[in-house]
Write a protein that holds these residues in place. Sequence first.
Motif, PDB file in Angstrom:
ATOM      1  N   ALA A   7      26.504  35.665  26.466  1.00  0.00           N
ATOM      2  CA  ALA A   7      27.503  35.639  25.391  1.00  0.00           C
ATOM      3  C   ALA A   7      28.874  36.068  25.888  1.00  0.00           C
ATOM      4  CB  ALA A   7      27.062  36.543  24.239  1.00  0.00           C
ATOM      5  N   ALA A   8      28.898  37.014  26.801  1.00  0.00           N
ATOM      6  CA  ALA A   8      30.174  37.515  27.304  1.00  0.00           C
ATOM      7  C   ALA A   8      30.773  36.603  28.369  1.00  0.00           C
ATOM      8  CB  ALA A   8      29.979  38.916  27.894  1.00  0.00           C
ATOM      9  N   GLY A   9      29.992  35.639  28.828  1.00  0.00           N
ATOM     10  CA  GLY A   9      30.480  34.792  29.918  1.00  0.00           C
ATOM     11  C   GLY A   9      30.757  35.640  31.141  1.00  0.00           C
ATOM     12  N   ALA A  10      29.890  36.604  31.380  1.00  0.00           N
ATOM     13  CA  ALA A  10      30.148  37.651  32.363  1.00  0.00           C
ATOM     14  C   ALA A  10      29.825  37.228  33.787  1.00  0.00           C
ATOM     15  CB  ALA A  10      29.322  38.896  31.985  1.00  0.00           C
ATOM     16  N   PHE A  11      30.646  36.395  34.339  1.00  0.00           N
ATOM     17  CA  PHE A  11      30.504  36.009  35.729  1.00  0.00           C
ATOM     18  C   PHE A  11      31.857  36.191  36.386  1.00  0.00           C
ATOM     19  CE2 PHE A  11      27.191  33.724  33.545  1.00  0.00           C
ATOM     20  CZ  PHE A  11      26.102  33.917  34.373  1.00  0.00           C
ATOM     21  N   ALA A  12      31.897  36.961  37.457  1.00  0.00           N
ATOM     22  CA  ALA A  12      33.156  37.184  38.169  1.00  0.00           C
ATOM     23  C   ALA A  12      32.940  36.896  39.643  1.00  0.00           C
ATOM     24  CB  ALA A  12      33.625  38.624  37.990  1.00  0.00           C
ATOM     25  N   VAL A  13      33.858  36.186  40.222  1.00  0.00           N
ATOM     26  CA  VAL A  13      33.758  35.853  41.636  1.00  0.00           C
ATOM     27  C   VAL A  13      35.056  36.219  42.317  1.00  0.00           C
ATOM     28  CG1 VAL A  13      33.424  34.006  43.307  1.00  0.00           C
ATOM     29  CG2 VAL A  13      32.243  33.914  41.132  1.00  0.00           C
ATOM     30  N   ALA A  14      34.941  36.836  43.462  1.00  0.00           N
ATOM     31  CA  ALA A  14      36.138  37.131  44.240  1.00  0.00           C
ATOM     32  C   ALA A  14      36.523  35.865  44.991  1.00  0.00           C
ATOM     33  CB  ALA A  14      35.853  38.258  45.226  1.00  0.00           C
ATOM     34  N   ALA A  15      37.676  35.355  44.718  1.00  0.00           N
ATOM     35  CA  ALA A  15      38.179  34.208  45.458  1.00  0.00           C
ATOM     36  C   ALA A  15      39.053  34.745  46.573  1.00  0.00           C
ATOM     37  CB  ALA A  15      38.986  33.302  44.534  1.00  0.00           C
ATOM     38  N   PRO A  16      38.745  34.375  47.802  1.00  0.00           N
ATOM     39  CA  PRO A  16      39.571  34.897  48.884  1.00  0.00           C
ATOM     40  C   PRO A  16      41.021  34.471  48.707  1.00  0.00           C
ATOM     41  CG  PRO A  16      37.678  33.654  49.737  1.00  0.00           C
ATOM     42  CD  PRO A  16      37.700  33.501  48.261  1.00  0.00           C
ATOM     43  N   ALA A  17      41.921  35.401  48.935  1.00  0.00           N
ATOM     44  CA  ALA A  17      43.344  35.075  48.861  1.00  0.00           C
ATOM     45  C   ALA A  17      43.643  34.043  49.940  1.00  0.00           C
ATOM     46  CB  ALA A  17      44.172  36.336  49.082  1.00  0.00           C
ATOM     47  N   ILE A  49      33.079  41.306  45.422  1.00  0.00           N
ATOM     48  CA  ILE A  49      34.238  41.651  46.236  1.00  0.00           C
ATOM     49  C   ILE A  49      33.982  41.339  47.701  1.00  0.00           C
ATOM     50  CG2 ILE A  49      35.144  43.375  44.633  1.00  0.00           C
ATOM     51  CD1 ILE A  49      33.982  45.558  46.444  1.00  0.00           C
ATOM     52  N   LEU A  50      35.066  41.138  48.411  1.00  0.00           N
ATOM     53  CA  LEU A  50      35.050  40.864  49.839  1.00  0.00           C
ATOM     54  C   LEU A  50      35.423  42.131  50.600  1.00  0.00           C
ATOM     55  CD1 LEU A  50      36.978  37.484  49.637  1.00  0.00           C
ATOM     56  CD2 LEU A  50      34.506  37.789  49.874  1.00  0.00           C
ATOM     57  N   THR A  51      35.345  42.060  51.907  1.00  0.00           N
ATOM     58  CA  THR A  51      35.651  43.213  52.746  1.00  0.00           C
ATOM     59  C   THR A  51      37.052  43.757  52.495  1.00  0.00           C
ATOM     60  OG1 THR A  51      34.102  42.423  54.421  1.00  0.00           O
ATOM     61  CG2 THR A  51      35.756  44.026  55.137  1.00  0.00           C
ATOM     62  N   ALA A  52      38.037  42.874  52.423  1.00  0.00           N
ATOM     63  CA  ALA A  52      39.418  43.329  52.174  1.00  0.00           C
ATOM     64  C   ALA A  52      39.526  44.035  50.823  1.00  0.00           C
ATOM     65  CB  ALA A  52      40.381  42.151  52.237  1.00  0.00           C
ATOM     66  N   ASP A  53      38.791  43.543  49.820  1.00  0.00           N
ATOM     67  CA  ASP A  53      38.803  44.169  48.487  1.00  0.00           C
ATOM     68  C   ASP A  53      38.205  45.572  48.550  1.00  0.00           C
ATOM     69  OD1 ASP A  53      39.743  41.742  47.262  1.00  0.00           O
ATOM     70  OD2 ASP A  53      37.672  41.002  47.256  1.00  0.00           O
ATOM     71  N   LEU A  54      37.079  45.700  49.260  1.00  0.00           N
ATOM     72  CA  LEU A  54      36.433  47.012  49.359  1.00  0.00           C
ATOM     73  C   LEU A  54      37.323  47.991  50.114  1.00  0.00           C
ATOM     74  CD1 LEU A  54      34.144  48.952  48.865  1.00  0.00           C
ATOM     75  CD2 LEU A  54      32.978  47.998  50.872  1.00  0.00           C
ATOM     76  N   LYS A  55      37.941  47.523  51.176  1.00  0.00           N
ATOM     77  CA  LYS A  55      38.841  48.389  51.938  1.00  0.00           C
ATOM     78  C   LYS A  55      39.972  48.907  51.042  1.00  0.00           C
ATOM     79  CE  LYS A  55      41.269  48.461  56.379  1.00  0.00           C
ATOM     80  NZ  LYS A  55      42.581  48.916  56.006  1.00  0.00           N
ATOM     81  N   ARG A  56      40.567  48.018  50.231  1.00  0.00           N
ATOM     82  CA  ARG A  56      41.632  48.438  49.298  1.00  0.00           C
ATOM     83  C   ARG A  56      41.094  49.407  48.245  1.00  0.00           C
ATOM     84  NH1 ARG A  56      43.341  43.155  49.936  1.00  0.00           N
ATOM     85  NH2 ARG A  56      42.135  42.448  48.155  1.00  0.00           N
ATOM     86  N   TYR A  62      30.727  46.650  41.073  1.00  0.00           N
ATOM     87  CA  TYR A  62      31.185  45.738  42.113  1.00  0.00           C
ATOM     88  C   TYR A  62      30.021  45.417  43.041  1.00  0.00           C
ATOM     89  CZ  TYR A  62      35.831  47.158  40.624  1.00  0.00           C
ATOM     90  OH  TYR A  62      36.952  47.405  39.884  1.00  0.00           O
ATOM     91  N   TRP A  63      29.897  44.146  43.377  1.00  0.00           N
ATOM     92  CA  TRP A  63      28.884  43.706  44.334  1.00  0.00           C
ATOM     93  C   TRP A  63      29.604  43.314  45.616  1.00  0.00           C
ATOM     94  CZ3 TRP A  63      26.650  38.205  44.640  1.00  0.00           C
ATOM     95  CH2 TRP A  63      25.660  38.138  45.607  1.00  0.00           C
ATOM     96  N   TYR A  64      29.405  44.091  46.659  1.00  0.00           N
ATOM     97  CA  TYR A  64      29.973  43.790  47.965  1.00  0.00           C
ATOM     98  C   TYR A  64      28.953  42.922  48.701  1.00  0.00           C
ATOM     99  CZ  TYR A  64      31.801  44.505  52.706  1.00  0.00           C
ATOM    100  OH  TYR A  64      32.278  44.313  53.981  1.00  0.00           O
ATOM    101  N   ARG A  65      29.086  41.644  48.511  1.00  0.00           N
ATOM    102  CA  ARG A  65      28.117  40.649  48.967  1.00  0.00           C
ATOM    103  C   ARG A  65      27.951  40.640  50.490  1.00  0.00           C
ATOM    104  NH1 ARG A  65      28.659  34.580  49.466  1.00  0.00           N
ATOM    105  NH2 ARG A  65      26.582  33.760  49.008  1.00  0.00           N
ATOM    106  N   GLY A  66      29.025  40.832  51.240  1.00  0.00           N
ATOM    107  CA  GLY A  66      28.952  40.776  52.699  1.00  0.00           C
ATOM    108  C   GLY A  66      28.235  41.943  53.335  1.00  0.00           C
ATOM    109  N   GLY A  67      28.205  43.072  52.645  1.00  0.00           N
ATOM    110  CA  GLY A  67      27.460  44.239  53.103  1.00  0.00           C
ATOM    111  C   GLY A  67      27.844  44.769  54.470  1.00  0.00           C
ATOM    112  N   ILE A  68      26.897  45.464  55.064  1.00  0.00           N
ATOM    113  CA  ILE A  68      27.124  46.138  56.339  1.00  0.00           C
ATOM    114  C   ILE A  68      27.523  45.140  57.428  1.00  0.00           C
ATOM    115  CG2 ILE A  68      26.023  47.538  58.145  1.00  0.00           C
ATOM    116  CD1 ILE A  68      24.276  48.759  55.857  1.00  0.00           C
TER     117      ILE A  68
END
Length: 186
Positions: A16-26, A66-73, A162-168
């Motif tokens: 119902a919330a349409g709750a899907f978020a994707v980090a698009a790389p800049a 989120i991506l690595t750059a997002d997590l770093k920020r 936040y889901w850091y998909r790339g991980g370690i």
Amino acid sequence: MIAPLSSVVFRLALIAAGAFAVAAPARGAETFAGEDRDFRVPPQAELKQPPYHGPTPMEAPGAKTILTADLKRLVEGGARPVLVDVLAGEHPLTVPGAVWMPEAGHGTAVGDAMQAPFAARLAKLTAGDPERPLVFFCLSAECWLSYNASLRALAAGHRQVYWYRGGIAAWRQAKLPLAPLPPATR
């Protein structure tokens, strides 16, 4: 078998919330270890069952990918996120400042017997603040454990998941510092 009511309500609320978020790389942003690779796996609102190693979706319903750059920020900013390493099995290194919850991505459903202890640990880590950012990660974009833990955190009422998909693997490939794995958080 009929799904537990809490699981059904959780799935319906996400839809119902349409709750899907994707980090698009800049544009021109560097990515690491395939963290932005689209395996064309559709998102699912239920916990993924074993095997946990395999291609993951680009998004986890309700969480922000989120991506690595997002997590770093995020780590360098003032948000004070709680970093949660959910990779099962002992491994020598993790993202600095992370807590280790090796069982967080397991289980059968967000309403199962593992949910209440997981929610209690998160409440302790966030000092009861459901707005405190939580970042879940495991090995790589081919590990479902952090995806599952993100769904569990949302079901527990946390709002900044936040889901850091790339991980370690992505953190390591970016040549960012790693730290020794702390004892498991109970």
